[in-house]
Design a protein around this motif. Structure first.
Motif: not given
Length: 719
Positions: A63, A238, A242-244, A248, A311, A316-317, A319-320
Motif C-alpha cells: 500500500w 485488478a 490495480l491494487l484492490v 475496498s 489519486v 497506494n491503497s 490511490q486505488s
C-alpha cells in the motif's frame, strides 16, 4: 395496455436532450434492447465478480508509495537477497511448566518436515531463556495476484505443527505471514456474504417504503446487476495491476447497492408523480427523467470526481480506492438511468400494485399537504421558527462533535480484529517468553564498507535488544534488529524512528530501515500527509460542483459548511459508539475515507433537496420554494438515507475493526445528514438568509406565485 404515442418536443426545447436520452433507453423498441444488453452484462459480470476475492492484496507494504524508506528497503531485499514475494511465518511453541524432550523433538521434526514449504533454509529453533518456549522462523511464498499461495503455505505449517504437538504443548502461528493470512481468511468468501446481507436489508427497506409486493423487485434487481457488473470491471482492472484490498472490495459492494438504490428511489418517486399527470407511461418517464436526471447526475458526478481525486493520496491503497469507488458509482448511475427506466416502462403501471398511479387530469391541482402530510407539517414547523431551528440544530451537532476527543489512533495487531485470530494469539504467546519484537525484527540494509559502523550504531539505539548480520550480497549487507516491543506498537515505531535518525547521522551512504514496524511508521506518516492534501481538495471539488449545479455562490457555501459540520458531529457520535463497543483505537485511514464518503454522499441529499427547491422557488418564490421542496422530497430522501446508512452499516458485521469503524461512521453520518442537516438545518438557514441564498442570481417572488398549501399558522413568518 394500449397507450397513445409519446409526443415529441420541438428541437431546442428545454428538455429535448432528456427526451432523446430517454427514448434511447426506454423507447418502445429500445427498452428491450437496453434490457437485453444489461442482462448479458450481468451474466458475463457475475462469473468475473465471483473471482474478485482472489485478486485482493492485503499486504501493508504493497500500500505504500515507492519513495517510502520501508518500500526502498523492500526493493533492496528483493533485488539482492532473493526475497521477492517472500514473507515470514513464525511458529511459537510454549509449555507453562517448561518444554519437555518430546516438545523439543517435535520442534526439530517440524523444522525438517516444513523445509519443503520454505524456499529458503529454515534457521535453527530459538529457545527462550526460561526454557518454556521456542519459535521457528519460516519463509513462505506469497503472490499479489493469488491469495491461495500464501494461504495454502500457512495452512500447511499450521496443520503440521499442530499434528505433531505433544499433549499440552501450545502452538501459535504469527509473524507477517500469519497476520496476512488472518485477513485472507476473514475476507475469503465474505464478498458473497456481504452482498447477500446487503441485498436482504435493501429488499426489506424497499418493501417498507413501497408497500408493494412487486415494485421493490425492480430497483433491487437493477442494483444487483449493477453490483455484479461493477465488481467484474474492478476484477479485470485488478488483474491488470490495480491494487484492490479487502476493505475496498467491501466498500464497492455496499456503495453500489446504496447509491444505486438512492437514485432508484428518486427516479421512481418522480415517475409515480408523472404517471398521474400523463396517460402515456413513456411520456411520464420522459418528464420524470428530465426533472430527476440533473440531480442524479450531479450526485453521481460529485462522488465520482471526489473519489478520483484520491489519486493524489500518498498511499497506494488510497490511490486505488478512488478508481474502485468511481467505477462503482459510475456503473450504478448508468444502470439506474438506463436499465431501471427501461425495466419500469416494460413492466407498466401494474408494477405499482396495489397503489397503482392512475392518470388524473386534475393531478396538478392536488394540494401538497394532501400528498405529503407528514413532511408538510415538518416544513410548516421549520417555516414558523427557522432561526431557532437552525441554531438549535447547529449547536446539537457541535456538541456531538466533542465526542471525537475520546479517540486515539495507532492500532496494534491485536486491535485490528473484533475477535481473537491465530496471529494475535501467537504474538501474545511469543511476547510472554521473548522480546515482543522477536517474531518480526527490523531489517537494516547497509552498503559494503559501512556495515560494521551501521551494526555498532544499531546496537546503541534504546529499544533494540539485539542486532546481527544475517547476510551480504551484491554490495549490500542485511542486518536484523530485534526490538524490545511488539512490532505493531507505538513504542516499536518510536524505536524505528530513532534508529533511522541515528543511522542518518553516520558518514557514507545512507542505510535503509525496513520491516513490518517500519512499514507501519511510514504508513502513519503517509496518512498524515494525505489528510492535509486530500481534505482541502475534496472540499474544493464539492464546492465547485455545487456552484455549477445551483448556479449560485452563497447556497453552495452554506451546504458545504453544513456537510462539514455533519462530518464533525458524525465523527464525535461514532467515537462514543466505538468506545461503547470496546474498540476506541482507530486506523488513520478512517479520517480521509470517512471524510470523503460523508462529504460526497452527505451532499447528495442536499443536492436532491436544493435542486427541487430551486425548481419550486422559480414557480413559488424563495420562501414557498423551500417549504414545498422540503415537503415533496422529505419522504423519498428519508427512505434513501435509511437505505444508504443500512448498506454501509453492514460493514460492521466484518470481524475487522477498521470495517466496523467505517460502517458505523458513514452510517451515523448519513442519518445525521438525512434527519438533521437536510430536514432542519439547511431549510432553516435558507429561510433565514432569504433570496440572498441564490446570489448572484436574483430569484425573487414570481409575478404569479403558486402558494405552498398548508395551514395558515404554518405560513406565518417565523423568527
Amino acid at each position: 395496455m394500449n397507450e397513445p404515442p409519446a409526443t415529441v418536443a420541438p428541437p431546442g426545447s428545454r428538455r429535448s436532450w432528456s427526451r432523446r436520452y430517454v427514448n434511447a433507453v426506454a423507447g418502445r423498441r429500445s427498452k428491450w434492447v437496453v434490457f437485453a444488453v444489461w442482462l448479458l452484462l450481468a451474466m458475463i459480470g457475475g462469473s468475473l465478480a465471483a473471482k474478485l476475492g482472489t485478486v485482493q492484496n492485503n499486504e501493508a507494504q504493497a500500500w505504500l508509495p515507492s519513495d517510502a524508506e520501508s518500500t526502498q528497503a523492500l526493493q533492496v531485499a528483493q533485488d539482492h537477497f532473493a526475497t521477492r514475494d517472500l514473507t515470514t511465518a513464525v511458529v511459537v511453541y510454549a509449555r507453562s511448566s517448561g518444554l519437555t524432550e518430546a516438545d523439543r523433538a517435535a520442534v526439530s521434526a517440524d523444522a525438517s518436515e516444513l523445509a519443503s514449504v520454505s524456499p529458503t533454509q529454515i534457521p535453527p529453533a530459538t529457545f527462550s531463556p526460561d526454557g518454556k518456549a521456542a519459535f521457528l522462523t519460516i519463509g513462505v511464498r506469497s503472490s499479489p495476484s493469488d491469495n491461495t499461495v500464501l494461504g495454502d503455505a500457512v495452512e500447511r505449517i499450521k496443520s503440521t505443527a499442530q499434528a505433531g504437538a505433544p499433549e499440552g504443548l501450545q502452538v501459535g502461528i504469527t509473524g507477517q505471514a500469519g497476520n496476512i493470512n488472518d485477513y485472507i481468511e476473514v475476507f475469503d468468501g465474505i464478498d458473497s456474504t456481504l452482498l447477500f446481507v446487503t441485498i436482504l436489508i435493501v429488499a426489506a427497506l424497499l418493501l417498507l417504503t413501497y408497500r408493494s409486493p412487486t415494485l421493490w423487485l425492480v430497483p433491487l434487481l437493477s442494483v444487483f446487476i449493477a453490483s455484479q457488473v461493477a465488481s467484474a470491471v474492478v476484477y479485470l482492472l485488478a488483474k491488470g495491476g490495480l491494487l484492490v484490498n479487502g476493505l475496498s472490495a467491501s466498500v464497492l459492494t455496499v456503495l453500489v447497492l446504496g447509491v444505486g438504490t438512492d437514485y432508484a428511489l428518486l427516479l421512481v418517486a418522480r415517475y409515480r408523480e408523472e404517471l398521474r399527470r400523463h396517460e402515456d407511461r413513456h411520456e411520464a418517464m420522459v418528464i420524470a427523467m428530465g426533472r430527476s436526471l440533473p440531480a442524479i447526475a450531479a450526485s453521481a458526478g460529485t462522488v465520482i470526481i471526489a473519489t478520483l481525486f484520491l489519486v493524489f493520496g500518498s498511499m497506494n491503497s488510497t490511490q486505488s480506492l478512488g478508481p474502485v469507488a468511481a467505477i462503482g458509482v459510475a456503473v450504478a448511475f448508468l444502470a439506474m438511468t438506463s436499465l431501471l427506466p427501461a425495466f419500469l416502462v416494460i413492466m407498466g403501471r401494474w408494477v405499482f400494485w396495489p397503489r397503482i398511479p392512475r392518470f388524473d387530469p386534475e393531478a396538478e391541482f392536488i394540494p401538497v399537504e394532501k400528498e405529503h402530510r407528514f413532511w408538510s407539517k415538518v416544513a410548516g414547523a421549520v417555516g414558523r421558527r427557522p432561526r431557532t431551528i437552525w441554531i438549535g440544530t447547529a449547536l446539537t451537532l457541535v456538541a456531538l462533535a466533542f465526542g471525537s476527543l475520546s479517540l486515539q489512533s495507532g492500532q496494534t495487531q491485536a486491535e485490528q480484529f473484533t475477535k481473537p485470530t491465530d496471529s494475535v494469539v501467537g504474538q501474545e504467546l511469543l511476547a510472554q517468553h521473548f522480546p515482543a519484537g522477536s517474531s518480526v525484527p527490523a531489517d537494516v540494509y547497509a552498503q559494503d564498507g559501512t556495515a560494521d559502523a551501521v551494526l555498532a550504531a544499531t546496537k546503541t539505539v534504546p529499544g533494540v535488544t539485539d542486532a546481527r548480520i544475517v547476510g551480504s550480497n551484491d554490495g549490500w549487507t542485511h542486518i536484523t534488529a530485534v526490538l524490545a516491543d511488539a512490532p505493531d506498537t507505538e513504542a516499536a515505531r518510536n524505536t524505528v524512528g530513532q534508529l533511522r535518525t541515528t543511522l542518518q547521522g553516520l558518514p557514507g551512504p545512507h542505510a535503509l530501515v525496513g520491516g513490518q514496524t517500519a512499514v507501519m511508521l511510514d504508513t502513519a506518516d503517509a496518512q498524515s500527509t494525505e489528510e492535509k492534501v486530500l481534505i482541502p481538495i475534496i472540499l474544493v471539488v464539492v464546492l465547485l460542483i455545487l456552484i455549477v449545479l445551483l448556479r449560485a455562490v452563497v447556497a453552495p457555501i452554506v451546504l458545504l459548511l453544513s456537510v462539514v459540520l455533519s462530518f464533525a458531529a458524525a465523527f464525535g457520535t461514532a467515537a462514543l459508539l466505538f468506545n461503547a463497543f470496546g474498540f476506541p483505537t482507530i486506523d488513520r485511514t478512517l479520517v480521509v475515507f470517512g471524510f470523503l464518503f460523508l462529504v460526497a454522499l452527505g451532499v447528495d441529499y442536499t443536492i436532491f433537496l436544493m435542486s427541487r427547491v430551486r425548481e419550486e422557488t422559480i414557480l413559488r418564490g424563495p420562501r414557498e420554494g423551500i417549504l414545498t421542496g422540503l415537503s415533496v422530497t422529505g419522504g423519498v430522501i428519508t427512505s434513501a438515507g435509511l437505505i444508504l446508512a443500512a448498506c454501509f452499516s453492514v460493514l460492521a458485521v466484518l470481524p475487522v475493526v477498521n470495517s466496523l469503524h467505517q460502517g458505523v461512521l458513514i452510517g451515523v453520518g448519513v442519518l445525521l445528514d438525512t434527519f438533521l442537516i437536510r430536514s432542519l438545518l439547511v431549510p432553516g438557514l435558507g429561510l433565514h438568509i432569504g433570496p440572498k441564498l441564490w446570489w448572484p442570481a436574483r430569484i425573487g417572488a414570481p409575478p404569479h406565485p403558486i402558494p405552498h398549501p398548508q395551514p395558515a399558522k404554518s405560513a406565518a413568518v417565523g423568527a
